[in-house]
Scaffold this motif. Structure first.
Motif, PDB file in Angstrom:
ATOM      1  N   MET A  13     -32.124   1.196 -31.473  1.00 31.52           N
ATOM      2  CA  MET A  13     -32.467   0.398 -30.309  1.00 31.52           C
ATOM      3  C   MET A  13     -31.913   1.054 -29.051  1.00 31.52           C
ATOM      4  N   THR A  14     -32.466   0.719 -27.900  1.00 30.02           N
ATOM      5  CA  THR A  14     -31.970   1.227 -26.633  1.00 30.02           C
ATOM      6  C   THR A  14     -30.629   0.580 -26.328  1.00 30.02           C
ATOM      7  N   LEU A  15     -29.655   1.409 -25.964  1.00 30.70           N
ATOM      8  CA  LEU A  15     -28.323   0.885 -25.687  1.00 30.70           C
ATOM      9  C   LEU A  15     -28.316   0.123 -24.366  1.00 30.70           C
ATOM     10  N   ASN A  16     -27.627  -0.986 -24.363  1.00 30.01           N
ATOM     11  CA  ASN A  16     -27.526  -1.833 -23.190  1.00 30.01           C
ATOM     12  C   ASN A  16     -26.147  -1.626 -22.559  1.00 30.01           C
ATOM     13  N   HIS A  17     -26.109  -0.835 -21.488  1.00 34.80           N
ATOM     14  CA  HIS A  17     -24.818  -0.518 -20.869  1.00 34.80           C
ATOM     15  C   HIS A  17     -24.298  -1.666 -20.005  1.00 34.80           C
ATOM     16  N   ILE A  18     -25.210  -2.540 -19.556  1.00 31.93           N
ATOM     17  CA  ILE A  18     -24.785  -3.681 -18.751  1.00 31.93           C
ATOM     18  C   ILE A  18     -24.194  -4.764 -19.652  1.00 31.93           C
ATOM     19  N   ARG A  19     -24.812  -4.968 -20.817  1.00 30.25           N
ATOM     20  CA  ARG A  19     -24.329  -5.970 -21.771  1.00 30.25           C
ATOM     21  C   ARG A  19     -24.045  -5.279 -23.113  1.00 30.25           C
ATOM     22  N   PRO A  20     -22.941  -4.523 -23.201  1.00 31.64           N
ATOM     23  CA  PRO A  20     -22.658  -3.747 -24.418  1.00 31.64           C
ATOM     24  C   PRO A  20     -22.469  -4.605 -25.662  1.00 31.64           C
ATOM     25  N   TRP A  21     -22.194  -5.884 -25.479  1.00 25.97           N
ATOM     26  CA  TRP A  21     -22.016  -6.766 -26.630  1.00 25.97           C
ATOM     27  C   TRP A  21     -23.340  -7.052 -27.338  1.00 25.97           C
ATOM     28  N   ARG A  22     -24.438  -6.594 -26.741  1.00 23.16           N
ATOM     29  CA  ARG A  22     -25.739  -6.723 -27.402  1.00 23.16           C
ATOM     30  C   ARG A  22     -26.071  -5.520 -28.287  1.00 23.16           C
ATOM     31  N   ASN A  23     -25.310  -4.462 -28.185  1.00 26.13           N
ATOM     32  CA  ASN A  23     -25.656  -3.221 -28.873  1.00 26.13           C
ATOM     33  C   ASN A  23     -25.449  -3.296 -30.379  1.00 26.13           C
ATOM     34  N   ILE A  24     -26.419  -2.769 -31.112  1.00 30.43           N
ATOM     35  CA  ILE A  24     -26.310  -2.595 -32.557  1.00 30.43           C
ATOM     36  C   ILE A  24     -26.469  -1.102 -32.830  1.00 30.43           C
ATOM     37  N   TYR A  25     -25.519  -0.523 -33.508  1.00 33.61           N
ATOM     38  CA  TYR A  25     -25.551   0.898 -33.816  1.00 33.61           C
ATOM     39  C   TYR A  25     -26.023   1.080 -35.257  1.00 33.61           C
ATOM     40  N   ARG A  26     -27.281   1.475 -35.398  1.00 34.02           N
ATOM     41  CA  ARG A  26     -27.849   1.589 -36.736  1.00 34.02           C
ATOM     42  C   ARG A  26     -27.231   2.740 -37.515  1.00 34.02           C
ATOM     43  N   ARG A  27     -27.040   2.481 -38.784  1.00 35.53           N
ATOM     44  CA  ARG A  27     -26.508   3.479 -39.710  1.00 35.53           C
ATOM     45  C   ARG A  27     -27.409   4.720 -39.716  1.00 35.53           C
ATOM     46  N   THR A  28     -26.793   5.886 -39.705  1.00 36.61           N
ATOM     47  CA  THR A  28     -27.534   7.145 -39.763  1.00 36.61           C
ATOM     48  C   THR A  28     -27.988   7.414 -41.191  1.00 36.61           C
ATOM     49  N   CYS A  29     -29.270   7.691 -41.357  1.00 36.39           N
ATOM     50  CA  CYS A  29     -29.772   7.982 -42.700  1.00 36.39           C
ATOM     51  C   CYS A  29     -30.974   8.914 -42.617  1.00 36.39           C
ATOM     52  N   ARG A  30     -31.389   9.402 -43.777  1.00 35.59           N
ATOM     53  CA  ARG A  30     -32.584  10.225 -43.860  1.00 35.59           C
ATOM     54  C   ARG A  30     -33.820   9.380 -43.580  1.00 35.59           C
ATOM     55  N   GLN A  31     -34.911  10.032 -43.256  1.00 34.87           N
ATOM     56  CA  GLN A  31     -36.175   9.321 -43.072  1.00 34.87           C
ATOM     57  C   GLN A  31     -37.158   9.732 -44.163  1.00 34.87           C
ATOM     58  N   ILE A  32     -37.819   8.736 -44.732  1.00 36.40           N
ATOM     59  CA  ILE A  32     -38.884   9.000 -45.692  1.00 36.40           C
ATOM     60  C   ILE A  32     -40.156   8.334 -45.155  1.00 36.40           C
ATOM     61  N   HIS A  33     -41.232   8.438 -45.924  1.00 40.28           N
ATOM     62  CA  HIS A  33     -42.473   7.800 -45.520  1.00 40.28           C
ATOM     63  C   HIS A  33     -43.056   6.976 -46.658  1.00 40.28           C
ATOM     64  N   VAL A  34     -43.568   5.820 -46.306  1.00 45.28           N
ATOM     65  CA  VAL A  34     -44.376   5.013 -47.219  1.00 45.28           C
ATOM     66  C   VAL A  34     -45.786   5.100 -46.661  1.00 45.28           C
ATOM     67  N   GLY A  35     -46.568   6.028 -47.188  1.00 45.05           N
ATOM     68  CA  GLY A  35     -47.839   6.346 -46.556  1.00 45.05           C
ATOM     69  C   GLY A  35     -47.553   6.871 -45.166  1.00 45.05           C
ATOM     70  N   PRO A  36     -48.232   6.364 -44.148  1.00 45.57           N
ATOM     71  CA  PRO A  36     -47.979   6.826 -42.779  1.00 45.57           C
ATOM     72  C   PRO A  36     -46.794   6.150 -42.100  1.00 45.57           C
ATOM     73  N   VAL A  37     -46.181   5.172 -42.772  1.00 44.50           N
ATOM     74  CA  VAL A  37     -45.101   4.399 -42.147  1.00 44.50           C
ATOM     75  C   VAL A  37     -43.749   5.080 -42.381  1.00 44.50           C
ATOM     76  N   PRO A  38     -43.058   5.506 -41.310  1.00 39.51           N
ATOM     77  CA  PRO A  38     -41.724   6.101 -41.479  1.00 39.51           C
ATOM     78  C   PRO A  38     -40.695   5.018 -41.757  1.00 39.51           C
ATOM     79  N   VAL A  39     -39.771   5.311 -42.642  1.00 34.24           N
ATOM     80  CA  VAL A  39     -38.698   4.375 -42.982  1.00 34.24           C
ATOM     81  C   VAL A  39     -37.376   5.122 -42.896  1.00 34.24           C
ATOM     82  N   GLY A  40     -36.471   4.618 -42.084  1.00 30.61           N
ATOM     83  CA  GLY A  40     -35.183   5.279 -41.908  1.00 30.61           C
ATOM     84  C   GLY A  40     -35.180   6.157 -40.679  1.00 30.61           C
ATOM     85  N   GLY A  41     -34.077   6.871 -40.481  1.00 24.42           N
ATOM     86  CA  GLY A  41     -33.934   7.674 -39.281  1.00 24.42           C
ATOM     87  C   GLY A  41     -33.942   6.777 -38.060  1.00 24.42           C
TER      88      GLY A  41
END
Length: 375
Positions: free
Chosen positions: A1-29
Motif C-alpha cells: 500500500m502507499t505509505l501515509n506520511h501524514i498519518r503513519p498509524w495507518r501504515n501496514i507494511y506487507r511481508r516480503t515474499c516471492r510472487q507467483i501467478h494463478v493464471g494471469p493473476v499475480p499473487v504475492g510480491g
C-alpha cells in the motif's frame, strides 16, 4: 500500500515474499491482495457452476476454486475453465489422479492437502503435471486433516504441527524444482490459525493464502473472519484471501473486500459510512442505507459516501467523503460534495439524488484516471 506520511498509524507494511501467478493473476510480491471464493454447485453442472462463478466475478472475485472429487468433475472442469471469466483453482483431496486430470483440464492452480493427498511419490506425479501444464500449486494445510505422524508427535492439532506439515510439503516441491506455490495453514479456531500463519510467515518466503476455515454462517463467520484475517492482514501477512462462509459464495467476496477496504489494502466500489441511528435522526437511516447498498452495487470505482442521521457527526464525517448526506429538520437534509456543503434536498428525493451524485462522481473519477493513464 502507499505509505501515509501524514498519518503513519495507518501504515501496514506487507511481508516480503516471492510472487507467483494463478493464471494471469499475480499473487504475492507487491501485487494487490487477491480475493477468492469457492463454488458450492455440483461441478458436473457446468452451466450452474459457470453462472455462480460469473456472479462472484461481478462482485469482484479475482480467482475461483472448484472442487474436483471424481472423474466426471475433472471432465466438466475443462468446460468450466473455458467459460470462466477468472482463473480456476482445482480443489483436490485424496485422489492424486484428480490433480493430474485437473492440470490437463486447464486449471490455473491445484490445491492439494498434505494430510490426504498420499505419499511423496504421488505428490511428485502431481508436480510433474503442474509443470507440464503451467499450473501453480497451493499447499493447503488444515488443522482438521493433519498427517497421522504429526498428530502422534504433537498429540493434537497445534501451530507447530501445522507449520511442520507445510514445510515438509514445501521441501517436496522444492526438491522437484517447483517454486510456483503458495501456502495456507487454516483452522476454524482463530487463535490456532493466527499462530500457525505467523509461524509459516516467518519460515518461508512463499506467498500466503489466508483463511479461517469453516468459519460458520454469514453473521458469525464474517465476525470470526474479520477478527482472524483482519489481525493477520494488519500485521502484513497475507497475499490472497478466502472468507469461508456457510452462505452464497458472493457473500464471501463481499465480506473479503470489506475486510480489505477497512484496512486500506484494497478499494472497490462505494464505501458507505453510516450511523446506527437514534432519536435525533432526520430520516430513516437504516432503510436508506439498505436501499443505497443495493442501488450502488454496480459502482466499481472506489469512492466514499456518508449517510448520517443528524448534525452531531454528519458534517464532520462528510468532510472525509466524496458525497455525503446529513439529516436536518422539516423533512430536509444537507448534501455535501467533496466535503463541502452543497445544497439541501428533501428526504423524499434524497435516495434518487444521492444515486445520481455518486454515479456522477464515479464517472468523474474514471475520466480523470483515463486522462492520467494516457499522459
Amino acid at each position: 500500500m502507499t505509505l501515509n506520511h501524514i498519518r503513519p498509524w495507518r501504515n501496514i507494511y506487507r511481508r516480503t515474499c516471492r510472487q507467483i501467478h494463478v493464471g494471469p493473476v499475480p499473487v504475492g510480491g507487491d501485487a494487490p491482495i487477491a480475493v477468492q471464493s469457492m463454488t458450492n454447485t455440483d461441478t458436473t453442472d457446468v452451466k450452474g457452476t459457470v453462472e455462480q462463478i460469473q456472479r462472484c466475478a461481478d462482485a469482484g472475485a479475482d480467482i475461483m476454486r472448484v472442487s474436483v472429487p471424481d472423474q466426471p468433475s475433472a471432465k466438466a472442469l475443462k468446460e468450466i475453465v473455458r467459460d470462466s471469466p477468472v482463473p480456476i483453482v482445482a480443489d483436490i483431496h485424496f485422489h492424486y489422479k484428480r490433480g493430474i486430470e485437473a492440470a490437463e483440464a486447464g486449471a490455473a492452480c491445484l490445491r492439494i492437502n498434505p494430510g490426504n493427498i498420499g505419499d511423496e511419490k504421488r505428490v511428485k506425479e502431481v508436480i510433474r503435471a503442474a509443470k507440464d501444464h503451467g499450473c501453480s500449486i497451493r499447499i493447503g494445510v488444515n488443522a482438521g486433516s493433519l498427517e497421522k505422524h504429526l498428530l502422534e508427535k504433537y498429540g493434537e492439532p497445534c501451530p507447530e504441527a501445522m507449520v511442520e506439515s507445510g514445510l515438509e510439503h514445501i521441501r517436496i516441491l522444492q526438491d522437484n524444482d517447483f517454486h510456483e506455490f503458495k501456502i495456507s495453514v487454516k483452522a476454524s479456531d482463530v487463535f490456532l490459525a493466527a499462530a500457525a500463519y505467523q509461524g509459516i510467515a516467518d519460515a518461508t518466503d512463499a506467498p500466503i493464502h489466508l483463511g479461517i476455515t469453516e468459519a460458520g454462517g454469514l453473521m458469525s463467520g464474517t465476525i470470526k473472519s474479520a477478527i482472524g484475517l483482519g489481525n493477520l492482514l494488519w500485521m502484513g501477512i497475507g497475499d490472497t484471501i478466502r472468507v469461508s462462509l456457510s452462505a452464497d459464495p458472493v457473500e464471501e467476496i463481499r465480506v473479503g473486500y470489506e475486510i480489505l477496504k477497512s484496512l486500506g489494502l484494497r478499494h472497490r466500489g462505494v464505501n458507505i459510512i453510516s450511523c446506527p441511528s437514534c432519536a435525533r435522526q432526520g430520516f430513516d437511516v437504516i432503510e436508506t442505507v439498505k436501499v443505497l447498498e443495493e442501488r450502488l452495487e454496480h459502482i466499481k470505482t472506489p469512492m466514499s459516501l456518508s449517510i448520517i442521521g443528524c448534525v452531531v457527526n454528519g458534517p464532520g464525517e462528510a468532510l472525509m467523503t466524496d458525497v455525503g448526506f446529513t439529516g436536518g429538520g422539516a423533512g430536509h437534509g444537507m448534501v455535501y460534495l467533496a466535503g463541502d456543503q452543497s445544497h439541501k434536498i428533501s428526504n423524499e428525493e434524497m435516495i434518487e439524488h444521492i444515486v445520481e451524485q455518486v454515479e456522477a462522481k464515479a464517472a468523474e473519477i474514471e475520466a480523470r484516471e483515463r486522462v492520467e493513464a494516457a499522459e
